[in-house]
Design an enzyme around this catalytic site. Sequence first.
Site, short mmCIF file in Angstrom:
data_model
loop_
_atom_site.label_atom_id
_atom_site.label_comp_id
_atom_site.label_asym_id
_atom_site.label_seq_id
_atom_site.Cartn_x
_atom_site.Cartn_y
_atom_site.Cartn_z
N GLU A 115 0.82 -1.21 0.00
CA GLU A 115 0.00 0.00 0.00
C GLU A 115 0.85 1.26 0.00
O GLU A 115 0.36 2.34 0.32
CB GLU A 115 -0.96 0.02 1.21
CG GLU A 115 -1.85 -1.19 1.36
CD GLU A 115 -2.89 -1.39 0.25
OE1 GLU A 115 -2.94 -0.55 -0.68
OE2 GLU A 115 -3.61 -2.39 0.30
N HIS A 139 -2.94 2.22 8.36
CA HIS A 139 -3.98 1.37 7.79
C HIS A 139 -4.16 0.14 8.68
O HIS A 139 -3.18 -0.55 8.97
CB HIS A 139 -3.58 0.95 6.37
CG HIS A 139 -4.43 -0.13 5.79
ND1 HIS A 139 -5.81 -0.04 5.69
CD2 HIS A 139 -4.11 -1.35 5.28
CE1 HIS A 139 -6.28 -1.16 5.13
NE2 HIS A 139 -5.27 -1.97 4.88
N HIS A 141 -6.98 -3.27 9.88
CA HIS A 141 -8.16 -4.08 9.55
C HIS A 141 -9.06 -4.14 10.78
O HIS A 141 -9.13 -5.14 11.49
CB HIS A 141 -7.72 -5.48 9.11
CG HIS A 141 -6.99 -5.50 7.80
ND1 HIS A 141 -6.48 -6.64 7.24
CD2 HIS A 141 -6.70 -4.49 6.93
CE1 HIS A 141 -5.90 -6.34 6.08
NE2 HIS A 141 -6.01 -5.04 5.88
N GLU A 169 -17.69 11.95 22.48
CA GLU A 169 -16.38 12.50 22.10
C GLU A 169 -16.14 12.49 20.58
O GLU A 169 -15.28 13.20 20.08
CB GLU A 169 -15.25 11.72 22.78
CG GLU A 169 -15.17 10.29 22.32
CD GLU A 169 -13.89 9.56 22.78
OE1 GLU A 169 -13.96 8.34 22.90
OE2 GLU A 169 -12.87 10.21 22.99
P1 13P Z 1 1.16 -5.45 3.11
O1 13P Z 1 1.61 -6.69 3.88
O2 13P Z 1 1.75 -5.40 1.72
O3 13P Z 1 1.43 -4.20 3.92
O4 13P Z 1 -0.40 -5.56 2.88
C1 13P Z 1 -1.27 -5.70 3.97
C2 13P Z 1 -2.59 -5.03 3.74
O5 13P Z 1 -3.29 -4.76 4.67
C3 13P Z 1 -3.01 -4.72 2.35
O6 13P Z 1 -4.12 -3.88 2.33
ZN ZN Z 2 -5.28 -3.99 4.21
#
Ligand code: 13P
Ligand code: ZN
Length: 274
Positions: A115, A139, A141, A169
């Site tokens: 990314e 980023h 998940h 908040e």
């Molecule tokens: P990478 O291991 O390349 O950082 O990818 C993980 C990810 O969350 C892709 O969206």
């Molecule tokens: Zn990801």
Amino acid sequence: MKFLEAEFVKGFIRMANDGWEQGWHERNGGNLSYRVKEEEVQLVRENFAPGEWQEIGTTVKGLAGEYFLVTGSGKYFRNVAIAPEESICMIELDESGEKYRIVWGLINGGRPTSELPSHLMNLEVVKKKSDGRYRVVYHAHTTNIIALTFVLPLSDEVFTRELWEMATECPVVFPDGIGVIPWMVPGGKEIAVATSEKMKQYDVAVWAHHGMFATGEDFDLTFGLMHTVEKAAEILVKMLSMRSDKLQTITPDNFRDLAKDFGVTLPERFLQEK
Ligand code: 13P
Ligand code: ZN
């Protein structure tokens, strides 16, 4: 100074580990980047061993010549604190803003996160909008935000308002709201362009059925932002699991009162009657 003794490196590693402990980084999920300050580059420059120049896959002229700390592609957040020199790297951009080279880290091989185009395009946009103050792009998940992208309309207005209502908040922490991007193939320029468009306006972008991007001035503010949005999402998931409607909530006038007392501006488009 030894690379791993620098405060900005320690802060980066701690943030990655905090994310792992939250459960947001299964396997190699998620990635983190930090735009390193000039004086921090000087502190650790003696450790550099520059590799070959590589294509970024996009152009970020506004970041030409700068240095970044980033997680490696396929590397596990779980391992960042245990083996940072194998899991993360520092990169330098060339003067065209089209190429990078690794100057430290990833000692067993590898490349920066897949990314990287999204991270760098976001960092370029937020550097500009904050007069240089913003340095972190994260980023993750995040489970509950991902769950909500299956049941809420994928609109900035709906996500912002629903999440604001979940915790008092929230409008103070993300007064500009949050952007939502429909499902796209990750890892390329197209999703990077779409995300950086949202980041012109917001500090948070949701990737439908995938995760979230957050940005900020430093590690604490950026992690705190991700944490606050994901906590609100968790409350919303719990609420929706109990019943589909609310008996009471924070009203548009409540938000206007809050904005006045807390000195934030809340765009009226997020406060429409539903
Ligand atoms: P990478 O291991 O390349 O950082 O990818 C993980 C990810 O969350 C892709 O969206
Ligand atoms: Zn990801």
